[in-house]
Design an enzyme around this catalytic site. Structure first.
Site, PDB file in Angstrom:
ATOM      1  N   THR A 168       0.845  -1.189   0.000  1.00 20.71           N
ATOM      2  CA  THR A 168       0.000   0.000   0.000  1.00 20.71           C
ATOM      3  C   THR A 168       0.879   1.237   0.000  1.00 20.71           C
ATOM      4  O   THR A 168       2.058   1.165   0.344  1.00 20.71           O
ATOM      5  CB  THR A 168      -0.962   0.013   1.206  1.00 20.71           C
ATOM      6  OG1 THR A 168      -1.838   1.128   1.090  1.00 20.71           O
ATOM      7  CG2 THR A 168      -0.195   0.120   2.511  1.00 20.71           C
ATOM      8  N   ASP A 175      -6.879  -2.048  -3.974  1.00 22.22           N
ATOM      9  CA  ASP A 175      -8.032  -1.464  -4.661  1.00 22.22           C
ATOM     10  C   ASP A 175      -8.894  -2.486  -5.389  1.00 22.22           C
ATOM     11  O   ASP A 175      -9.901  -2.130  -5.986  1.00 22.22           O
ATOM     12  CB  ASP A 175      -7.596  -0.345  -5.624  1.00 22.22           C
ATOM     13  CG  ASP A 175      -6.536  -0.818  -6.608  1.00 22.22           C
ATOM     14  OD1 ASP A 175      -6.141  -0.013  -7.474  1.00 22.22           O
ATOM     15  OD2 ASP A 175      -6.117  -1.986  -6.520  1.00 22.22           O
ATOM     16  N   GLU A 183       4.345 -11.201 -12.390  1.00 22.24           N
ATOM     17  CA  GLU A 183       3.819 -12.455 -11.850  1.00 22.24           C
ATOM     18  C   GLU A 183       4.664 -13.631 -12.321  1.00 22.24           C
ATOM     19  O   GLU A 183       4.974 -14.545 -11.558  1.00 22.24           O
ATOM     20  CB  GLU A 183       2.365 -12.652 -12.288  1.00 22.24           C
ATOM     21  CG  GLU A 183       1.400 -11.613 -11.747  1.00 22.24           C
ATOM     22  CD  GLU A 183       1.343 -10.334 -12.574  1.00 22.24           C
ATOM     23  OE1 GLU A 183       2.074 -10.264 -13.587  1.00 22.24           O
ATOM     24  OE2 GLU A 183       0.597  -9.421 -12.212  1.00 22.24           O
ATOM     25  N   ARG A 236     -10.324  -0.417 -10.044  1.00 21.28           N
ATOM     26  CA  ARG A 236      -9.377   0.666  -9.764  1.00 21.28           C
ATOM     27  C   ARG A 236     -10.189   1.869  -9.331  1.00 21.28           C
ATOM     28  O   ARG A 236     -11.265   2.136  -9.864  1.00 21.28           O
ATOM     29  CB  ARG A 236      -8.561   1.006 -11.014  1.00 21.28           C
ATOM     30  CG  ARG A 236      -7.661  -0.119 -11.495  1.00 21.28           C
ATOM     31  CD  ARG A 236      -7.050   0.247 -12.820  1.00 21.28           C
ATOM     32  NE  ARG A 236      -6.332   1.503 -12.720  1.00 21.28           N
ATOM     33  CZ  ARG A 236      -5.062   1.629 -12.322  1.00 21.28           C
ATOM     34  NH1 ARG A 236      -4.390   0.557 -12.017  1.00 21.28           N
ATOM     35  NH2 ARG A 236      -4.495   2.806 -12.241  1.00 21.28           N
TER      36      ARG A 236
END
Lengths: 345, 335
Positions: free
Chosen positions: A89, A197, A282, A311
């Site tokens: 975050t 989000d 990823e 988002r």
């Protein structure tokens, strides 16, 4: 002798009645008054109560002092694997709102441990205060993104991969924490990377709980499409249905897979490569861990969407900026990103 | 022998009294007649039996009751209480790609709130299966309504035309439903709150609004181009103005998420609705509130309007470029 007896009896009766009368009067007087109970053996009970209060307070303090907090609310089912959710975050206007609704979702999931990693050189009071009152089991970490990897003002969000350092820090803590606790049971768990989000349904967490190696599922509203998903045939993932660079080793979104804790610990070096080209973050993690046919498809053979890559818009602050130019901005003295710190209006 | 009988008599008479006095001082009987001084110095909360007549009897409180911390209840939703006023949440919604996501996380929030009744009104000709199924699966107490905004009232494409506020007809339908379902004589306490499906609500907000007598107000973050907009509260705890930049002289310069109305007031004024036509941008809330209450009647919440408990977040419209003309993904998969 009879007179003596009679006298004696009379005296006895008189005495009796006098004593009874005095007793009754005493009792009646007591009724209308307050009594100081300190005289009774209340002190013992009071001490017990006082000690309990102190115990409570100390327990609270202990919990606040520890970086990790464990609520003793749930009847712990030792067999149920814990889901470790790693969330990077960063400070911005909507941060508290995002974390609030994320926490409201997580509170419904039993055996969940939230690892919140701030992109910051130090823990911010907003996040610390928020986590302490969230009611969740959590670990609060922080690590700043190096400047050259950080998005600058005005950069589009896809320019540089975000959150790699923070997720790696979460993995590092997890591995270190498990090292200090030997035993087969402590390796029981699932690691999931949840951005602050996105939107998660409660069903998703139950789907991922049984992950043996790496499990995958569809993600909604990502890759420029309604959803992206692995294609499953015969219970195995054969390819990926995605509109953007399907030739990637793992064309998945961060929210589309979960890794078993055992695998994370067995591969101490597996981490996210912050220098990887866009969309390959990823893959940089999963490549060393698993092959495509080892993937476990969830969400009814990857046909249901249980997580959405939402988002949040950046709130328009034009009037705020205009006010600040005039020197009338709201709470300029206060930490700019915590809307709860209101000063005298 | 008479002497012995006398002595026996005396003993028999005196014995009960000695017993009484000794037992008295053992305080088993004394607390029943004595009054306990209320002592808050201890950590525990005392449980006084007969709380009404504090001057007379007090319970023999050998077991100190510990302060009860609210243990988190994992039943979803929380069990219905007979004492708490019901919060009726009116949410207009419309079909778009993020709809299911928005409603899912909203439901995850509402599942924490006791005595909540969700009135979800779709902007559609018919109740869609997506919403129907979703509502059923959440386990919430809900009412599912629908009314389609006529085409000429709808927003055109992406333009945010403030002259046609979205959700007006849906909110009015919900108000009408409430008036038809509850009659003013019923004792069911209720609070009405308009919650849009993309905002973020803290759980504290719902407990603040539960004590609304007429209309309560509080600050809202991210509205009016500011970090937050808020009512101005004077030292007497009354609202006297609005701290906004955008037209602070509106009768009620407040966002839809910044106020809650007591159900009784809604039922008492059955003609009060949101004005549909000819409403200037930002005046929609005023069009309803001015028929219900005056500035003086407003109850400020959230610590005299100094805390933010609701954020007017907006979700980005997802870019679906890769779907192409024919649609790359299977339309049968619900998102």
């Amino acid at each position: 002798m009879a007179t003596r007896m009679k006298l004696k009896l009379k005296t006895v009766f008189v005495l009796y009645f006098m004593v009874s009368l005095m007793g009754l009067i005493y009792a009646l007087m007591q009724l209308g008054q307050r009594c100081d109970c300190a005289e009774h053996d209340m002190p013992k009970d009071r001490t017990i109560s006082r000690l309990r209060g102190e115990l409570h307070r100390l327990q609270e303090q202990m919990r606040k002092a520890e970086p990790t907090k464990l609520p003793q609310k749930l009847a712990v089912k030792p067999a149920q694997p814990t889901i470790y959710v790693i969330t990077p975050t960063y400070t911005r206007f909507v941060q508290k709102a995002e974390l609030t609704r994320l926490a409201q979702t997580f509170l419904h999931v039993p055996q969940l441990h939230w690892i919140l990693v701030e992109d910051s050189p130090h823990k911010t009071p907003l996040v610390s205060g928020f986590l302490a009152s969230s009611g969740l089991a959590y670990t609060h970490l922080h690590t700043p993104t190096p400047r050259d990897r950080k998005l600058q003002e005005g950069d589009p969000s896809w320019l540089k991969p975000r959150g790699a350092e923070q997720r790696n820090e979460g993995l590092r803590w997890l591995r270190e924490d498990r090292r200090g606790q030997p035993g087969a049971d402590t390796q029981l768990g699932v690691v999931y990377f949840a951005d602050d989000d996105n939107t998660y349904s409660l069903q998703l967490f139950e789907e991922m709980r049984g992950t043996q190696r790496v499990s995958v599922w569809p993600v909604g509203l990502v890759g420029g499409m309604r959803y992206e998903r692995p294609v499953v045939e015969g219970g195995k993932v054969v390819r990926f249905h995605t509109g953007w660079r399907p030739s990637r080793p793992f064309p998945l979104d961060m929210a589309g897979f979960a890794v078993s804790l055992k695998l994370v610990i067995a591969n101490q070096d597996a981490c996210f490569d912050g220098d990887a080209p866009m969309g390959f973050l990823e893959s940089s993690f999963l490549q060393g861990l698993v092959t495509m046919d080892e993937l476990e498809p969830k969400a009814e053979n990857c046909t249901k969407v249980l997580v959405w890559h939402t988002r949040t818009e950046k709130p328009k602050m034009k009037r705020e900026e205009a006010l600040q130019k005039q020197g009338l901005g709201s709470d300029t003295a206060v930490e700019d990103n915590d809307p709860t710190h209101l000063q005298a209006l | 022998m008479p002497k012995r009988r006398d002595i026996l008599a005396i003993v028999l008479i005196v014995l009960p009294w000695t017993l009484l006095i000794t037992v008295w001082h053992q305080s088993a009987i004394a607390p029943l007649l004595a009054i306990r001084k209320d002592d808050g110095a201890d950590g525990g909360r005392r449980d006084v039996g007969q709380a009404s007549d504090s001057k007379e009897y007090c319970s023999s409180d050998k077991d100190i009751v510990e302060v009860v911390r609210t243990e988190y209840v994992y039943t979803r939703p929380p069990p219905w209480s007979d004492v708490l006023p019901t919060i009726h949440i009116i949410t207009p919604t419309y079909s778009r790609p993020v709809q299911k996501a928005e409603l899912t996380r909203l439901a995850n929030t509402f599942l924490h709130v006791a005595n909540l009744h969700w009135i979800l009104v779709e902007d559609s000709q018919r109740r869609t299966p997506l919403v129907t199924r979703m509502l059923r699966e959440t386990g919430l107490n809900y009412t599912h309504l629908n009314v389609e905004t006529p085409r000429n009232y709808k927003l055109r494409g992406d333009t945010r035309d403030p002259r046609i506020p979205r959700g007006t007809m849906q909110r009015n339908l919900a108000l009408r439903w409430l008036r038809e379902t509850f009659n003013s004589n019923s004792s069911q306490a209720g609070i009405v709150y308009f919650a849009d499906d993309d905002n973020t609500y803290s759980l504290e907000l719902f407990e603040e609004m539960r004590s609304t007598r007429k209309v309560s107000v509080w600050p809202v973050a991210f509205v009016g181009g500011l970090r937050y907009e808020s009512p101005k509260v004077n030292a007497a705890g009354k609202v006297y103005g609005w701290k906004t930049v955008f037209d602070p002289h509106r009768p009620f310069a407040i966002d839809m998420a910044g106020f809650a109305i007591n159900l009784r007031l809604i039922l008492f004024k059955p003609q009060a609705y949101f004005k549909l036509r000819g409403v200037k941008g930002g005046y929609q809330e005023s069009s309803l509130l001015r028929e219900l209450v005056t500035l003086n009647d407003l109850e400020p919440k959230a610590a005299n309007c100094t805390k933010i408990l609701v954020w007017h977040t907006r979700t980005e419209k997802p870019v679906l470029v890769n779907e192409g003309k024919k649609g790359f993904t299977d339309p049968n998969v619900e998102i």
